[in-house]
Design a protein around this motif. Structure first.
Motif, PDB file in Angstrom:
ATOM      1  N   ILE A 118       0.650  -1.140  -0.314  1.00  0.00           N
ATOM      2  CA  ILE A 118      -0.004   0.318   0.088  1.00  0.00           C
ATOM      3  C   ILE A 118       1.199   1.171  -0.233  1.00  0.00           C
ATOM      4  N   PHE A 119       2.017   1.335   0.406  1.00  0.00           N
ATOM      5  CA  PHE A 119       2.923   2.170   0.885  1.00  0.00           C
ATOM      6  C   PHE A 119       3.184   2.329  -0.136  1.00  0.00           C
ATOM      7  N   HIS A 120       3.827   1.661  -1.240  1.00  0.00           N
ATOM      8  CA  HIS A 120       4.573   1.697  -2.330  1.00  0.00           C
ATOM      9  C   HIS A 120       3.561   2.183  -2.617  1.00  0.00           C
ATOM     10  N   LEU A 121       2.532   2.169  -3.512  1.00  0.00           N
ATOM     11  CA  LEU A 121       1.166   2.547  -4.766  1.00  0.00           C
ATOM     12  C   LEU A 121       1.124   3.922  -4.097  1.00  0.00           C
ATOM     13  N   TRP A 122       1.629   4.692  -2.932  1.00  0.00           N
ATOM     14  CA  TRP A 122       1.043   5.823  -2.415  1.00  0.00           C
ATOM     15  C   TRP A 122       2.764   6.322  -3.146  1.00  0.00           C
ATOM     16  N   LEU A 123       4.041   5.989  -2.407  1.00  0.00           N
ATOM     17  CA  LEU A 123       4.814   6.605  -3.042  1.00  0.00           C
ATOM     18  C   LEU A 123       4.824   6.717  -4.549  1.00  0.00           C
ATOM     19  N   GLY A 124       3.926   5.816  -5.397  1.00  0.00           N
ATOM     20  CA  GLY A 124       4.277   5.363  -6.668  1.00  0.00           C
ATOM     21  C   GLY A 124       3.803   7.084  -7.479  1.00  0.00           C
ATOM     22  N   PHE A 161       0.112  -3.002  -8.259  1.00  0.00           N
ATOM     23  CA  PHE A 161      -0.017  -1.210  -7.295  1.00  0.00           C
ATOM     24  C   PHE A 161       0.901  -0.517  -8.169  1.00  0.00           C
ATOM     25  N   THR A 162       2.085  -1.153  -9.085  1.00  0.00           N
ATOM     26  CA  THR A 162       3.382  -0.902  -9.984  1.00  0.00           C
ATOM     27  C   THR A 162       2.657  -0.570 -11.286  1.00  0.00           C
ATOM     28  N   VAL A 163       1.893  -1.525 -11.630  1.00  0.00           N
ATOM     29  CA  VAL A 163       1.119  -1.398 -12.926  1.00  0.00           C
ATOM     30  C   VAL A 163      -0.229   0.270 -12.738  1.00  0.00           C
ATOM     31  N   ARG A 164      -0.465   0.355 -11.443  1.00  0.00           N
ATOM     32  CA  ARG A 164      -1.141   1.431 -11.583  1.00  0.00           C
ATOM     33  C   ARG A 164      -0.855   2.587 -11.451  1.00  0.00           C
ATOM     34  N   ALA A 165       0.319   2.980 -10.447  1.00  0.00           N
ATOM     35  CA  ALA A 165       1.100   3.773 -10.548  1.00  0.00           C
ATOM     36  C   ALA A 165       1.818   4.366 -11.745  1.00  0.00           C
ATOM     37  N   TRP A 166       2.101   3.254 -12.468  1.00  0.00           N
ATOM     38  CA  TRP A 166       2.623   3.917 -14.213  1.00  0.00           C
ATOM     39  C   TRP A 166       1.754   4.404 -14.416  1.00  0.00           C
ATOM     40  N   ALA A 167       0.703   3.857 -14.757  1.00  0.00           N
ATOM     41  CA  ALA A 167      -0.537   4.169 -15.879  1.00  0.00           C
ATOM     42  C   ALA A 167      -0.322   5.608 -14.765  1.00  0.00           C
TER      43      ALA A 167
END
Lengths: 301, 308
Positions: A104-110, A193-199
């Protein structure tokens, strides 16, 4: 059309090769790795402090590494309100909690970092070649739209590669510094989550490409791109404040819908419900790139 | 002969307060010829090239490239341009750059790779294909740039100052490369080295201040069919005898150079025998004979007239 798509792919491929040759790709990857690993470690430290405090309250011995008392922590207000702040919507917290806290933190940071990192890198894609006139080598062999969209696609690939590699950094932090982290579960959550942050980041890559097409100065292009990214956050803040202060209205709603940040909430949705928001962010990127392309096709090279 | 490239009343201005870079330029470059574009600095040569390559757009007039306006998809693989001052990526290898450009020119990957090799071989850089461009000398980089314009065997190649910064040996070697292309494509070369162009070109276009001041075959422009320049040693030139023998010819002596201009249709070979005989009888040594005036002289004369 087929030739056009082939050219876009060729320009994109060369953009990636160029980034590798000029170490820009490596710099981007290192930036992502250091930022995600560093921030992940800070988050783990914070969690450790909270767990130690809880252990003292419950009069149980604290653990060496955090992660054992997550469920207990979530019964309290502190961690929950922190997660609400990250997700931006209290109603979404429960759904998000099916994922490990670190993910969760990873997505927020992303969502915070990818826009700035990606746009800083993408900003010099066209402007640098305008400055050195290297763009002329390609310009008489393919269309200008193909050049702009090829560069955009190349930057998309680079950002995705750096984002995917950053998963590894966060995963290692989780495995080394936390306990009770399911290796595969954490990896899958991080990947999703990484794919979401990338988008989300692609919207800003598009903005950066538009800025890059405006000027032949890479430095100015970077300033414009980062300024534009920061500007959208300011506008988002104003729109949020306006809708909270005066209630939802057509102006605030329209402003929120017109900003990539207005779709961040959707990126936290469970299952595949986040996909439409991701597509909207990608569409933002393409729209911004198109705006830059309109300028690029008219300018002298 | 049809034209590979044609400018019709082309105008281009970079700013309202600046004089036009091209001011109604009208000229043509025949298909299959090696053409020279000549002009002083600021004459509009680079602007003209940039219009052909689609880097700039004309304000007025028409530029016809291989039978139509610039369209990168119609011209795919048919047009090669060496733009002035356009850098090649320092970190890339020459082969990498050329293969990419050849693929953008429409060639499949395998063919593009072998074309890149061939183009590098043609400029004697086959052994440097995997070196970084940044590690090459200025001359070698220039040759890579020329190879980049030639890669894929385009029908029309524009080279803006291809020998700029090259030493005489490298320049001569590059001239050979271009000469080897004679008949296989239309080459348009812009250069300040008029001697080089005179040796290389079949067709010359002279421009000054954005206008065409002269165009034609090299023989027409330099007057090879009408003019003989005799560089003479000391002694009095028998002008009266020559004028009597060569009726209709224009004769003048300037700095020990006798310039003989024949009227249209005159037999210049026969006339040259008459001049040589008269000079020999007068005891005037002949140090050099040249058919036509040099391109440089023609250019200076035309530029001077244009400025008057």
């Amino acid at each position: 059309m087929r030739g056009s798509l082939r050219d876009v792919a060729l320009v994109a491929r060369f953009e990636v090769v160029r980034a590798i040759r000029t170490w820009r790709a490596l710099a981007l990857v290192v930036l992502y790795l250091v930022a995600t690993a560093g921030a992940g470690k800070i988050f783990v430290e914070l969690l450790s402090t909270m767990e130690t405090a809880l252990a003292h309250t419950l009069r149980v011995p604290p653990t060496d590494r955090p992660g054992a008392m997550t469920a207990k922590l979530l019964e309290g207000e502190e961690l929950r309100s922190m997660l609400e702040g990250m997700v931006g919507d209290p109603q979404l917290v429960e759904g998000v909690l099916s994922h490990p806290l670190l993910a969760i933190f990873h997505l927020w940071l992303g969502l915070l970092l990818v826009p700035f990192f990606a746009s800083a890198n993408a900003a010099e894609s066209i402007s640098g070649d305008l400055k050195t006139r290297a763009v002329r080598w390609e310009a008489h062999r393919t269309g200008r739209l193909e050049i702009v969209f090829g560069r955009y696609l190349g930057q998309a690939g680079l950002t995705l590669a750096a984002s995917v590699l950053s998963i590894l950094a966060t995963w290692i932090v989780g495995m080394v510094f936390m306990v009770r982290q399911p290796p595969l579960g954490l990896l899958v959550s991080l990947a999703s989550f990484t794919v979401r942050a990338w988008a989300f980041g692609m919207a800003f890559v598009g903005l950066a490409m538009a800025c890059s097409a405006l000027t032949a100065s890479p430095a100015w292009a970077r300033v414009l791109a980062i300024g534009a990214a920061a500007g959208t956050w300011v506008l988002y803040g104003i729109a949020r404040w306006g809708s909270e202060e005066w209630g939802a209205g057509i102006v605030w709603d329209a402003l929120l819908q017109a900003l990539p940040q207005g779709w961040m909430r959707g990126l936290w949705l469970p299952g595949v419900h986040w996909v439409p928001s991701a597509f909207v962010c990608l569409a933002f990127g393409l729209a911004a790139t198109s705006a830059g392309a309109l300028r690029f096709v008219r300018r002298d090279l | 002969m049809s034209d590979a490239l044609r400018f019709e009343g082309v105008g281009k201005r970079y700013g309202r307060r600046l004089p036009p870079a091209l001011d109604g330029l009208a000229c043509r470059f025949p298909q299959g010829a090696i053409c020279g574009l000549v002009g002083p600095n600021g004459a509009g040569k680079t602007t003209a090239f940039s219009l052909v390559g689609g880097f700039l757009r004309a304000d007025v007039g028409k530029v016809e490239v291989l039978g139509g306006p610039f369209d990168p998809f119609r011209l795919k693989g048919r047009l090669g341009v060496l733009p002035q001052d356009a850098e090649l990526g320092d970190r890339h290898t020459p082969h990498e750059i050329l293969a990419h450009l050849a693929r953008l020119g429409g060639l499949p990957r395998v063919v593009a790779e072998s074309e890149a090799d061939r183009a590098l071989e043609s400029v004697n850089l086959g052994g440097d294909r995997e070196k970084r461009v940044g590690a090459l000398s200025h001359g070698m980089r220039r040759r890579v740039a020329v190879a980049a314009a030639l890669v894929g065997r385009p029908e029309l190649v524009l080279l803006d100052e291809p020998t700029a910064g090259l030493d005489p040996v490298q320049a001569a070697s590059l001239r050979k490369v271009l000469d080897a292309r004679r008949g296989t494509c239309t080459l348009v070369v812009s250069s300040h080295d008029l001697e080089e162009l005179e040796r290389l070109c079949d067709w010359i276009v002279m421009i000054d201040r954005g206008r065409c001041v002269r165009q034609g075959t090299i023989a027409e422009v330099t007057g090879r069919t009408q003019v003989i320049e005799w560089t003479l040693g000391p002694g009095e030139v028998p002008m009266q005898e020559l004028e009597a023998a060569l009726e209709g010819h224009s004769l003048r002596v300037e700095d020990r150079v006798l310039v003989q201009r024949a009227p249209d249709g005159a037999d210049l070979d026969a006339a040259s025998v008459v001049v040589a005989g008269a000079l020999a009888r007068a005891g005037v040594a002949i140090r050099q004979v040249r058919r036509g005036v040099s391109l440089e002289r023609r250019f200076l004369d035309d530029a001077g007239k244009a400025r008057e």
